[in-house]
Each structure stands twice: as structure tokens, then as C-alpha cells.
Design a protein around this motif. Structure first.
Motif, PDB file in Angstrom:
ATOM      1  N   SER A 214      -3.127   4.887  -1.526  1.00  0.00           N
ATOM      2  CA  SER A 214      -2.785   6.188  -0.927  1.00  0.00           C
ATOM      3  C   SER A 214      -1.276   6.386  -0.861  1.00  0.00           C
TER       4      SER A 214
ATOM      5  N   GLN B 189      -0.159   7.407  -4.307  1.00  0.00           N
ATOM      6  CA  GLN B 189      -0.497   8.805  -4.566  1.00  0.00           C
ATOM      7  C   GLN B 189       0.392   9.746  -3.758  1.00  0.00           C
ATOM      8  N   LEU B 190       0.791   9.299  -2.565  1.00  0.00           N
ATOM      9  CA  LEU B 190       1.690  10.098  -1.728  1.00  0.00           C
ATOM     10  C   LEU B 190       3.064  10.228  -2.377  1.00  0.00           C
TER      11      LEU B 190
ATOM     12  N   PRO C 154       2.960  12.468  -6.756  1.00  0.00           N
ATOM     13  CA  PRO C 154       1.929  13.516  -6.751  1.00  0.00           C
ATOM     14  C   PRO C 154       1.088  13.561  -8.029  1.00  0.00           C
TER      15      PRO C 154
ATOM     16  N   LYS D 163      -2.323  11.968  -7.603  1.00  0.00           N
ATOM     17  CA  LYS D 163      -3.310  12.518  -6.667  1.00  0.00           C
ATOM     18  C   LYS D 163      -4.578  12.952  -7.389  1.00  0.00           C
TER      19      LYS D 163
ATOM     20  N   SER E  43      -7.938   3.419  -5.100  1.00  0.00           N
ATOM     21  CA  SER E  43      -8.106   4.740  -4.503  1.00  0.00           C
ATOM     22  C   SER E  43      -9.590   5.087  -4.440  1.00  0.00           C
TER      23      SER E  43
END
Length: 348
Positions: A7, A10-11, A14, A17, A36
Motif C-alpha cells: 500500500s 501504491q501510495l 500512483p 494503484k 497488494s
């Protein structure tokens, strides 16, 4: 935290995501550190060999771990915890127990506190957390896994025994995969089945863990939240791309790993270690350790590295090669504090 390492990646990126992400190396010897939720749909999970994960999810994106970044966010998350209570027991970078019986904001609801904590974590870090709420550690931990991601699950006192009786044994915190499989083979499928077994039977089957299993199937767990956890050992290890067969190569790796281990030892709150241990895992996954304990505490890096090198001898090499080496220090005690000796007493 939900899929914490993945996470975070992914933060910060972007482009990742909504895509299946695995944190870890994608080499033949790599292992998935975190996956994920998009990757988990394909069966990818932590501790899975990277090669197997790539087969199960052809579009899997591997990202190298960035532990300094994970620690930075973990510190921010813990700051939120301490706004509510000082009784915080971290289990890892992404998980902790909190005792909010008496809390700093005077709120008489653990559920509302959990909601506030989740909201603050998301607002400050952009990350999602799940919370489990109950009256003991076992139930709270079990509850935290019930409704991921972004979960909030409560087990009330008058619901606990019924909840546990219906819970499959593989979902019991503290019952590992191998033990759960053994239980199923023995006809123990749920907490209700486990509760039918006597304490003597469980101890006979599972040793010291038998007492714990006897309690948790009755929703009993007397462990307190421990704000500080005593460090038992400090270590470092490395898994190699290719197995090591030569003593010279093994000693070179021991030397490198020992320096890393000693650096961690100095930065940790632990001190006065007396025992140095090396660990070897062979190509066939057998594992051995060799240790040396000194009378005086080890506080010199050169001495630490030299002893670790001495422990790595020719007879430890194997035809299957060495795939992993670890070096650690333990047995923390003050030299001026003699080890306690027990004395037999007789009652007359």
C-alpha cells in the motif's frame, strides 16, 4: 495496516494503484514480503517464492522494499496511537495492540476510538487500517482479520464464546497452517470441536501450546498489553542467489553479515550481549546453528566479527551448498549481575 508495504508503494507511485503489486525480489531466490489486494486475488501472499507468485499472476509487478520509508510511516501511525493511550504494544511495523480501557480522551467506547484512529491514520498518511475490538488480545487480533481491508470488527463479551465455537481452526490466531492441518486430520474443524478436547489431551498432542489452545477455544486470554518488549536477540541474515560451497566464500559472507548485525546491535536498546550465533540454511532447507558464549559482554565490533568467523568452519559445509547465512547476538545481561541459581528447599 492493510497490505502495508504494498500500500505504501501504491501510495508513493500512483501508477501502481489498482494493479497487482508484490514487494520483494523477483529473482529465482526472491520471496514476496507483501502483496497488494489486487495480487492477492490471484493467490499471491507474503512468504511465497517470487517465482511461484509470478506464475500465479503473470501481470504481477515486483517492487524492491524500502524499509526506511515503511519505518517513517510506521512512526507516524504510532504517534496517532499514543494520542489515545500509552499502553501500545507493537508487533511489527504495521501492527500493534492498544489497551484503551483508560484512554487520554476519556471516551468510553473502544469502537469509537478505533474509528477515530482509522480516520486519523488515513488523513495523515493516506493509508488504510483495519481494527479489531474486543476484551482480550486473542479476540481483538482475530477480529482485526475478519473484515479486511478497511475493516472494523467488534466481538462483544456476550458474543465471544459463540463466535469462537463457529470459527474454523485455521482462523485462530496462534494456530499455524501445519497445526491446523493436523487438527483437521484429527477431526477438529472448529472452536466447538477444539473445546471438546480435555486440557490433558491438548497438552499431550501439542505440548506447551495445549494450554493456550484450551483457553482460546473458550475465548480466554489473560495476556496483558505490554508497552515495552524486551529484546531477546539482534541479528542479520542473507539468502544468496547461488548456493555457497567453499569455506572462503562462506567466511566472506559471515564477515559482511556480522558487520550489519553488530551495527543493528549498537543501534538497538539491547546491550551486554554474551552469546554470538551463526545460522546456516542448506540447499535442501535443513538448518543448523552454532554459538559461543563469553563471560564478558561483547561490545567490540572486531571481536564480534572475529568470533563469528571462527564459528564458520569447514565441517559446516554441505554437498547441497549453503543458501542462507545469519549472524546474531543474544543472552543480554549485566556482567555484575550473576545468573540466578535455584535452590531446593525441604518443608519439615
Amino acid at each position: 495496516m492493510d497490505a502495508f508495504y504494498a500500500s505504501v508503494e501504491q501510495l508513493d507511485n500512483p501508477k501502481l494503484k489498482g494493479k497487482p503489486v508484490a514487494v520483494g525480489g523477483n529473482s529465482q531466490r526472491g520471496v514476496v514480503a507483501a502483496a497488494s489486494y489486487e495480487a492477492r486475488k490471484f493467490g499471491v501472499k507474503s512468504a511465497m517464492p517470487s517465482a511461484k507468485a509470478a506464475k500465479q499472476c503473470p501481470n504481477l509487478i515486483f517492487v524492491k522494499p524500502r524499509f526506511p520509508r515503511y519505518k517513517e510511516l510506521s512512526s507516524q501511525i504510532r504517534e496517532v496511537f499514543f494520542e489515545y493511550t500509552d499502553l501500545v504494544e507493537p508487533l511489527s511495523l504495521d501492527e500493534a495492540y492498544l489497551d484503551v480501557t483508560e484512554n487520554k480522551i476519556g471516551l468510553n467506547s473502544a469502537t469509537l476510538i478505533a474509528k477515530e484512529i482509522k480516520q486519523k491514520i488515513q488523513a495523515r498518511t493516506g493509508l488504510i487500517a483495519s481494527a479489531g475490538i474486543s476484551y482480550n488480545k486473542f479476540l481483538a487480533k482475530t477480529a482485526s482479520d475478519m473484515d479486511k481491508p478497511d475493516g472494523l470488527y467488534v466481538i462483544l463479551p456476550d458474543e465471544a464464546e459463540d463466535f469462537v465455537s463457529k470459527l474454523p481452526v485455521h482462523r485462530f490466531h496462534g494456530i499455524g497452517k501445519v497445526t491446523a492441518e493436523k487438527m483437521v486430520k484429527a477431526g477438529i474443524f472448529t472452536g466447538k470441536d477444539l473445546k471438546k478436547k480435555s486440557l490433558e489431551d491438548l497438552k499431550l498432542r501439542y505440548g506447551k501450546s495445549g494450554q493456550y489452545y484450551y483457553n482460546i477455544c473458550r475465548a480466554i486470554d489473560h495476556r496483558m498489553v505490554q508497552p515495552t518488549r524486551e529484546t531477546k536477540s539482534v541479528s542479520a541474515e542473507r539468502t544468496f542467489e547461488d548456493n555457497i560451497y567453499e569455506l572462503e566464500d562462506a567466511i566472506e559472507e559471515v564477515d559482511r553479515i556480522a558487520h550489519i548485525s553488530f551495527d543493528r546491535y549498537q543501534r538497538s536498546k539491547a546491550s551486554d550481549g554474551h552469546t554470538i550465533t551463526i545460522k546456516l540454511k542448506y540447499g535442501d532447507f535443513r538448518q543448523i546453528t552454532r554459538s559461543k558464549t563469553l563471560e564478558q559482554a561483547i561490545n567490540n565490533e572486531s571481536e564480534f566479527v572475529a568470533i563469528a568467523r571462527q564459528l564458520m568452519t569447514e565441517d559446516l559445509l554441505d554437498e547441497h551448498g549453503v543458501r542462507l547465512i545469519g549472524v546474531g547476538i543474544s543472552n543480554f545481561r549485566k556482567d555484575e549481575e550473576p545468573e540466578q541459581q535455584s535452590q531446593l528447599t525441604l518443608e519439615f
